[in-house]
Design a protein around this motif. Structure first.
Motif: not given
Length: 452
Positions: A129-134, A188-192, A195-200, A206-212
Motif C-alpha cells: 500500500a505504501d508503494d502505491n501511495t508513493e 534505500n536509505a539514501i536519496d539518490i 522514490r526514496n526522496k518521496v518516501r523519506h 502528508l501523514k502528518e496531515l492525514n495519518p490514514r
C-alpha cells in the motif's frame, strides 16, 4: 495479514487453484513477507510456489549477499529457487535509460521468460500500500491523468500484486511476530532515487496531515480506476467502430471530448504518450495543411487530408523507388509501392479498349513511344495531358485533386518516355501513343502484392 491478503487477492481474482505461482523475492522485508504469505495460502489453495531472484549487480558484495540469503532460505523451506542476473549499468548506458528503468526492464524480462519456461500461471510481486501511495505522488508530480493516478495495477497480464492493500508497518510487524529475517538494501536509505526522496521527505509530511494517507490514496485509486475503465471503453468503442487499422478521421477525433480523444490517440500509438505529444496530434488534426506530419517517439503521424495515420518509424519508407526500363517479357517487384509490374508486346484489338481504361493496365502504340519507356517515381515539373481532357496539369495538381496523400506520391508509378509522362498508375493516361485496332502495342500491367 494473511486474511487481508487473501481477501484482496480473491477480490481481484489473482490466485489460481493449481499450477505454479512464481514469487519475485529480493530478500527485503516486503518480498520475504510475500513469500511466507504465498506459501501459507498455497497449502489451502493447492498451487505451488517457486521463487525468482534477480541480481542487478549494482551493489557489489551486498548484491551477492542478498542472492545467497534468498537461495539459502528457499533451500531450507524446500522451495524451488531460480536466479537471474544482468549488468544493469551497462544496459542502461547502451539503451539510454536510467538505472531504475534498466533494472526494471531486465528484471521483468527475466520474470516473464522464467514463468514461460517453468509453466507458471502467475508472477507475484511484493508491492504494498505504501508503494502505491508513493507511485500516485510521483505520477502526480509528472502531470499524470486518471491512469497515472490509478496507481499500481493489482493485476497486469500474468503479474499479480497480492499485498497492494497491506501497509508497510503491518509487513514489518508480521515478520517480527514470526521471526522471519530479511536483508536491507543500503540504497534505500539514501536519496539518490526519486522514490526514496518521496518516501523519506514527502510521505511523512502528508501523514502528518492525514495519518490514514494510504486509505485516502486507495480511495483515489478506486475512483480513478473506475473513471479510467469507462473512458478507456469509450475509446475502444470509437476505434472499433470508426478507425481502420491505425487511421482515424480527423473531424471525428476532434469532435470527441478530450478525455476520450486522448485515449484514442494513446491506443493508436500503442503505448504511453505525454500530454504534450497528445496535444500535438490533435493540433495536427486541425492543421489546414492536408499533408502535414509530426514525429513521436518511434512513430510518425501523417495527416492525409481528412485522416491521420500512425506509422512506426521502422516501417517508414524511403522516398520513391528505383527507375525501371521495361521491355517485352519483363516483370519486376516495386516493393515500396506494394506492386508487381509486368510488360509484354501485344497486337491491340477493340476488345482491349475497356481493359485500357482501368489505370492499372496501360497500352501504348509502340511506334509512338519516344526513346525508352520507363517506370519511375514522379519528378518535379512532371505534367500530364489526360486523354479526353483539353488541359495539361502538373502531377502535383492532379495528386491534390485526387486527394492522394503527399507521403504516398513518391510511390505512385509514373510511365514516361523521353518526351514526357504517358500515364500514372491509378490516375490516368495521356492522349499520346494511343493504339488502335491492329497496332503493335506495349502493355504494362500493375498488380497489388502483399509485401509479407
Amino acid at each position: 495479514m494473511i486474511d487481508k491478503v487473501l481477501e484482496y487477492s480473491d477480490y481481484h481474482n489473482m490466485l489460481p487453484d493449481s499450477g505454479i505461482v512464481l514469487v519475485c523475492v529480493s530478500g527485503g522485508a516486503d518480498s520475504m513477507c510475500l513469500l511466507e504469505v504465498m506459501r501459507h495460502i498455497s497449502y489451502e489453495r493447492g498451487f505451488s510456489v517457486a521463487v525468482a531472484h534477480f541480481n542487478h549487480k549494482l551493489r557489489g558484495a551486498e548484491s551477492d549477499r542478498d542472492m545467497n540469503f534468498v537461495s539459502e532460505y528457499c533451500n531450507q523451506c524446500g522451495v524451488s529457487f531460480y536466479l537471474g542476473e544482468g549488468d544493469v549499468a551497462a544496459y542502461a548506458k547502451n539503451n539510454g535509460l536510467s538505472i531504475e528503468e534498466a533494472a526494471r526492464d531486465l528484471r521483468y524480462d527475466f520474470f516473464y521468460d522464467l514463468a514461460e519456461n517453468i509453466g507458471a500461471q502467475r508472477i507475484a510481486t511484493a508491492h504494498n500500500a505504501d508503494d502505491n501511495t508513493e507511485t500516485i505522488i510521483i505520477n502526480l508530480t509528472r502531470g499524470a491523468g486518471a491512469n497515472g493516478l490509478s496507481g499500481i495495477p493489482p493485476v497486469r497480464e500474468q503479474v499479480i500484486r497480492p499485498m497492494l492493500g497491506v501497509p508497510r508497518d503491518e509487513i514489518i510487524e508480521f515478520l517480527s511476530e514470526r521471526g522471519i529475517s530479511f536483508v536491507e538494501d543500503s540504497t534505500n536509505a539514501i536519496d539518490i532515487y526519486t522514490r526514496n526522496k518521496v518516501r523519506h521527505h514527502v510521505i511523512p509530511i502528508l501523514k502528518e496531515l492525514n495519518p490514514r494517507l494510504n486509505e485516502a490514496a486507495a480511495t483515489t485509486v478506486e475512483l480513478m480506476r473506475a473513471d479510467e475503465e469507462m473512458l478507456s471503453d469509450l475509446a475502444d468503442l470509437f476505434i472499433s467502430d470508426l478507425c481502420i487499422g491505425l487511421m482515424a478521421n480527423t473531424e471525428d477525433l476532434l469532435n470527441l471530448p478530450f478525455s476520450v480523444s486522448s485515449r484514442v490517440i494513446r491506443k493508436l500509438y500503442g503505448g504511453n504518450l505525454s500530454f504534450r505529444h497528445v496535444k500535438s496530434v490533435l493540433e495536427l488534426c486541425g492543421n489546414s495543411n492536408p499533408s502535414s506530419k509530426i514525429s513521436l517517439p518511434k512513430m510518425i503521424v501523417y495527416k492525409d487530408y481528412d485522416r491521420i495515420v500512425f506509422e512506426p518509424q521502422q516501417e517508414a519508407r524511403l522516398e520513391g523507388f528505383a527507375q525501371l526500363f521495361p521491355s517485352d517479357g519483363d516483370s519486376a517487384i516495386i516493393l515500396s509501392a506494394g506492386l508487381k509490374m509486368s510488360c509484354k508486346s501485344v497486337v491491340f484489338s477493340e476488345e482491349m479498349v475497356n481493359f485500357n481504361k482501368t489505370f492499372t493496365t496501360f497500352l501504348f502504340k509502340s511506334i509512338d513511344i519516344y526513346g525508352k519507356i520507363t517506370v519511375r517515381p514522379r519528378r518535379e515539373g512532371d505534367k500530364l495531358r489526360l486523354i479526353g481532357q483539353d488541359v495539361t496539369k502538373t502531377l502535383k495538381k492532379l495528386f491534390i485533386e485526387r486527394r492522394i496523400p503527399a507521403r504516398k506520391r513518391s510511390f505512385v508509378p509514373v510511365i514516361a518516355d523521353s518526351k514526357g509522362v504517358l500515364a500514372v498508375y491509378g490516375l490516368g493516361r495521356s492522349e499520346r501513343a494511343v493504339p488502335v485496332s491492329g497496332d503493335m502495342a506495349l502493355q504494362i500491367d500493375f498488380e497489388e502484392i502483399n509485401p509479407n
